[in-house]
Design a protein around this motif. Structure first.
Motif, mmCIF file in Angstrom:
data_model
loop_
_atom_site.group_PDB
_atom_site.id
_atom_site.type_symbol
_atom_site.label_atom_id
_atom_site.label_comp_id
_atom_site.label_asym_id
_atom_site.label_seq_id
_atom_site.Cartn_x
_atom_site.Cartn_y
_atom_site.Cartn_z
ATOM 1 N N LEU A 104 0.857 -1.189 0.000
ATOM 2 C CA LEU A 104 0.000 0.000 0.000
ATOM 3 C C LEU A 104 0.890 1.236 0.000
ATOM 4 C CD1 LEU A 104 -2.846 -0.675 2.623
ATOM 5 C CD2 LEU A 104 -2.920 -0.973 0.147
ATOM 6 N N ASP A 105 0.454 2.285 -0.707
ATOM 7 C CA ASP A 105 1.143 3.573 -0.647
ATOM 8 C C ASP A 105 0.813 4.216 0.695
ATOM 9 O OD1 ASP A 105 2.256 3.455 -3.230
ATOM 10 O OD2 ASP A 105 0.367 4.141 -4.115
ATOM 11 N N VAL A 106 1.811 4.791 1.336
ATOM 12 C CA VAL A 106 1.607 5.497 2.602
ATOM 13 C C VAL A 106 1.684 6.986 2.316
ATOM 14 C CG1 VAL A 106 2.489 5.852 4.934
ATOM 15 C CG2 VAL A 106 2.591 3.570 3.894
ATOM 16 N N VAL A 107 0.608 7.704 2.682
ATOM 17 C CA VAL A 107 0.520 9.141 2.415
ATOM 18 C C VAL A 107 0.065 9.874 3.669
ATOM 19 C CG1 VAL A 107 -0.003 8.814 -0.041
ATOM 20 C CG2 VAL A 107 -1.872 9.014 1.588
ATOM 21 N N LEU A 108 0.428 11.157 3.738
ATOM 22 C CA LEU A 108 -0.084 12.021 4.800
ATOM 23 C C LEU A 108 -1.511 12.423 4.454
ATOM 24 C CD1 LEU A 108 3.012 14.347 5.354
ATOM 25 C CD2 LEU A 108 2.340 12.336 6.686
ATOM 26 N N ALA A 109 -2.222 13.006 5.410
ATOM 27 C CA ALA A 109 -3.610 13.418 5.186
ATOM 28 C C ALA A 109 -3.733 14.404 4.031
ATOM 29 C CB ALA A 109 -4.188 14.015 6.463
ATOM 30 N N ILE A 117 4.421 0.250 1.923
ATOM 31 C CA ILE A 117 4.615 -0.774 2.948
ATOM 32 C C ILE A 117 5.307 -1.983 2.309
ATOM 33 C CG2 ILE A 117 3.474 -2.345 4.566
ATOM 34 C CD1 ILE A 117 1.185 -0.247 4.712
ATOM 35 N N THR A 118 6.476 -2.343 2.836
ATOM 36 C CA THR A 118 7.224 -3.486 2.308
ATOM 37 C C THR A 118 7.239 -4.658 3.273
ATOM 38 O OG1 THR A 118 9.289 -2.579 3.165
ATOM 39 C CG2 THR A 118 8.728 -2.072 0.867
ATOM 40 N N GLU A 119 6.891 -4.380 4.544
ATOM 41 C CA GLU A 119 6.925 -5.446 5.554
ATOM 42 C C GLU A 119 6.028 -5.046 6.712
ATOM 43 O OE1 GLU A 119 10.285 -7.408 8.511
ATOM 44 O OE2 GLU A 119 10.942 -6.356 6.715
ATOM 45 N N ILE A 130 6.741 -1.406 8.018
ATOM 46 C CA ILE A 130 8.051 -1.002 7.544
ATOM 47 C C ILE A 130 7.797 -0.367 6.176
ATOM 48 C CG2 ILE A 130 10.418 -1.702 7.012
ATOM 49 C CD1 ILE A 130 9.482 -2.244 9.953
ATOM 50 N N VAL A 131 8.073 0.920 6.069
ATOM 51 C CA VAL A 131 7.752 1.690 4.879
ATOM 52 C C VAL A 131 9.045 2.078 4.174
ATOM 53 C CG1 VAL A 131 6.658 3.796 4.011
ATOM 54 C CG2 VAL A 131 5.645 2.559 5.939
ATOM 55 N N GLU A 132 9.142 1.700 2.896
ATOM 56 C CA GLU A 132 10.300 2.083 2.095
ATOM 57 C C GLU A 132 10.004 3.418 1.429
ATOM 58 O OE1 GLU A 132 12.481 0.597 -1.916
ATOM 59 O OE2 GLU A 132 12.119 -0.951 -0.391
ATOM 60 N N ARG A 133 10.892 4.374 1.677
ATOM 61 C CA ARG A 133 10.737 5.703 1.105
ATOM 62 C C ARG A 133 11.303 5.717 -0.315
ATOM 63 N NH1 ARG A 133 11.884 9.853 5.920
ATOM 64 N NH2 ARG A 133 10.157 10.904 4.949
ATOM 65 N N ARG A 157 -4.029 2.599 -0.459
ATOM 66 C CA ARG A 157 -3.214 3.524 0.315
ATOM 67 C C ARG A 157 -3.562 3.488 1.796
ATOM 68 N NH1 ARG A 157 -5.370 9.617 -0.470
ATOM 69 N NH2 ARG A 157 -7.429 9.224 0.337
ATOM 70 N N ALA A 158 -2.565 3.869 2.593
ATOM 71 C CA ALA A 158 -2.732 4.038 4.038
ATOM 72 C C ALA A 158 -2.471 5.509 4.329
ATOM 73 C CB ALA A 158 -1.745 3.162 4.795
ATOM 74 N N VAL A 159 -3.442 6.171 4.942
ATOM 75 C CA VAL A 159 -3.314 7.583 5.282
ATOM 76 C C VAL A 159 -2.857 7.673 6.733
ATOM 77 C CG1 VAL A 159 -4.506 9.799 5.466
ATOM 78 C CG2 VAL A 159 -5.154 8.178 3.658
#
Length: 194
Positions: A104-109, A117-119, A130-133, A157-159
């Motif tokens: 999932l893509d991790v984003v701010l509000a 998210i990779t793990e 565990i989020v890979e930038r 996505r995860a907000v």
């Protein structure tokens, strides 16, 4: 799809029971008597659950063919793996399987991208993403309601609403600048990190 649902702990008693570290929100479904589970390492299984009970707050299982403490102890640290239909969803709409959250893509509000998210690490008190930038670095995001505001599977996505300092890149730059100063003979105080 295969999901890890538990890890076998130490033997309990002399009749083949083992303690189990549960890694599923549905132990009554995944770890019920009669369930056949694959294992990691594969040479330990498959294992069929003969009985299960809770003792002093811990789940105890006995597997078919495991009749004594020695055989039970030989299974220690074995992962138990259940076959799950990929389309199956948890009963609670606020719960997710790991495979649903991976990538999932991790984003701010405000929509600012953080990474993907990779793990997912399962700790006793909480789970961590565990989020890979984009630059290849990693950041750990606690999967708690106060930080993860929304999981949108449709949008993939995860907000998050992180507290100050959780994902700030400036802290990483400051830390690396201190390391360079230290290597160049400058003085860097460890007390500043606290």
């Amino acid at each position: 799809m295969q999901l890890v649902v538990a890890r076998i702990g130490r033997a309990h008693g002399i009749k083949g029971e083992v303690t189990v570290e549960v890694r599923t929100d549905e132990p009554e479904l995944r770890l019920a008597p009669g369930a056949v589970l694959a294992t990691d390492p594969a040479t330990a299984g498959p294992l069929t659950i003969e009985t299960g009970r809770v003792h002093s707050g811990r789940l105890l299982l006995r597997f078919e063919g495991v009749k004594d403490r020695t055989a039970a102890e030989a299974l220690r640290n074995t992962l138990l793996i259940a076959d799950v239909d990929p389309a199956e969803l948890p009963e609670d709409p606020e719960e997710f399987y790991d495979h649903q959250l991976m990538d999932l893509d991790v984003v701010l509000a405000d929509g600012t991208g953080i990474g993907r998210i990779t793990e997912i690490t399962h700790l006793p008190s909480q789970d961590l993403f565990i989020v890979e930038r984009p630059d290849g670095s990693e950041v750990m995001i606690p999967f708690v309601e106060e930080i993860v505001a929304e999981i949108d599977l449709e949008e993939q996505r995860a907000v998050i609403t992180p507290p100050p300092g959780l994902i700030d890149a400036s802290e990483a730059v400051v830390a690396s600048a201190r390391e360079e100063e230290s290597e160049a003979g400058g003085s860097a105080s460890k007390a500043e990190d606290a």
